[in-house]
Design a protein around this motif. Structure first.
Motif, PDB file in Angstrom:
ATOM      1  N   TRP A 124       0.833  -1.194   0.000  1.00  8.51           N
ATOM      2  CA  TRP A 124       0.000   0.000   0.000  1.00  8.51           C
ATOM      3  C   TRP A 124       0.870   1.247   0.000  1.00  8.51           C
ATOM      4  O   TRP A 124       2.049   1.200   0.308  1.00  8.51           O
ATOM      5  CB  TRP A 124      -0.947   0.026   1.198  1.00  8.51           C
ATOM      6  CG  TRP A 124      -0.238   0.140   2.520  1.00  8.51           C
ATOM      7  CD1 TRP A 124       0.374  -0.859   3.205  1.00  8.51           C
ATOM      8  CD2 TRP A 124      -0.033   1.336   3.282  1.00  8.51           C
ATOM      9  NE1 TRP A 124       0.931  -0.379   4.357  1.00  8.51           N
ATOM     10  CE2 TRP A 124       0.686   0.971   4.433  1.00  8.51           C
ATOM     11  CE3 TRP A 124      -0.404   2.663   3.116  1.00  8.51           C
ATOM     12  CZ2 TRP A 124       1.062   1.897   5.398  1.00  8.51           C
ATOM     13  CZ3 TRP A 124      -0.035   3.577   4.090  1.00  8.51           C
ATOM     14  CH2 TRP A 124       0.690   3.191   5.215  1.00  8.51           C
ATOM     15  N   SER A 125       0.274   2.358  -0.352  1.00  6.70           N
ATOM     16  CA  SER A 125       0.921   3.663  -0.292  1.00  6.70           C
ATOM     17  C   SER A 125      -0.008   4.617   0.427  1.00  6.70           C
ATOM     18  O   SER A 125      -1.227   4.517   0.306  1.00  6.70           O
ATOM     19  CB  SER A 125       1.204   4.198  -1.707  1.00  6.70           C
ATOM     20  OG  SER A 125       2.132   3.375  -2.367  1.00  6.70           O
ATOM     21  N   SER A 178       5.357   4.175   1.228  1.00  2.00           N
ATOM     22  CA  SER A 178       4.924   3.394   0.070  1.00  2.00           C
ATOM     23  C   SER A 178       5.796   2.166  -0.079  1.00  2.00           C
ATOM     24  O   SER A 178       6.832   2.037   0.569  1.00  2.00           O
ATOM     25  CB  SER A 178       4.995   4.243  -1.205  1.00  2.00           C
ATOM     26  OG  SER A 178       6.324   4.634  -1.468  1.00  2.00           O
ATOM     27  N   ARG A 179       5.356   1.268  -0.963  1.00  4.32           N
ATOM     28  CA  ARG A 179       6.130   0.059  -1.232  1.00  4.32           C
ATOM     29  C   ARG A 179       7.500   0.459  -1.764  1.00  4.32           C
ATOM     30  O   ARG A 179       7.600   1.227  -2.717  1.00  4.32           O
ATOM     31  CB  ARG A 179       5.394  -0.794  -2.249  1.00  4.32           C
ATOM     32  CG  ARG A 179       6.071  -2.112  -2.504  1.00  4.32           C
ATOM     33  CD  ARG A 179       5.392  -2.895  -3.572  1.00  4.32           C
ATOM     34  NE  ARG A 179       3.936  -2.841  -3.378  1.00  4.32           N
ATOM     35  CZ  ARG A 179       3.100  -3.605  -4.032  1.00  4.32           C
ATOM     36  NH1 ARG A 179       3.535  -4.464  -4.906  1.00  4.32           N
ATOM     37  NH2 ARG A 179       1.808  -3.500  -3.819  1.00  4.32           N
TER      38      ARG A 179
END
Length: 158
Positions: free
Chosen positions: A38-39, A126-127
């Motif tokens: 997720w971000s 974020s990823r």
């Protein structure tokens, strides 16, 4: 550490603390957050709390666990938060100053309570991209040598 919410979003948290061996007045901590799958943004609070109580041992819970009084808190123009107080019975003056920074660099909202400070950061996560908060603290008392007022020493040192 890993945390996961009901939607399956995970965040990894790595936390490191240290005390400076060459300078007994300094300590620091670094906390890194990394999103997995997720971000978004996370909110982090950096708090100095002078309302802490000594309530960790059950047999002492009937006693007054509030050992600090005379609180005065503030945030300097350069973002250094501080708290000055004294112990109730021995009247030892205590001061702590904390410099909070982040990577990536974000604006820090700051405020004071009756007995402490709160600094808030909103960090993008974020990823593959982490966010890090670093706190450096300086602590002095009126019993440190040479004897002096602890607050200016803590603010200057941090």
């Amino acid at each position: 550490m890993f945390f996961q919410d009901g939607l399956g979003r995970r965040i990894g948290v790595t936390h490191t603390r240290l005390v400076h061996m060459g300078d007994p007045y300094l300590a620091a901590q670094r906390t890194t957050f990394r999103g997995y799958g997720w971000s978004g943004a996370i909110e982090v609070e950096s708090i100095i709390d002078g309302n802490v109580t000594n309530a960790g041992v059950e047999r002492y819970r009937g006693l007054n666990g509030r050992h600090l009084t005379g609180h005065c808190a503030g945030v300097e123009a350069d973002g250094v938060a501080w708290l000055s107080c004294r112990t109730r019975s021995s009247r030892i003056r205590i001061a702590i100053a904390v410099r909070t920074s982040s990577r990536p660099l974000v604006a820090v909202g700051a405020g004071c309570t009756e007995a402490g400070t709160v600094q808030r950061l909103r960090l993008p996560v974020s990823r593959g991209h982490s966010a890090t908060v670093v706190k450096c603290a300086a602590l002095y008392t009126s019993q440190d040598c040479p004897l002096s007022e602890p607050l200016p020493l803590a603010v200057e040192r941090v």
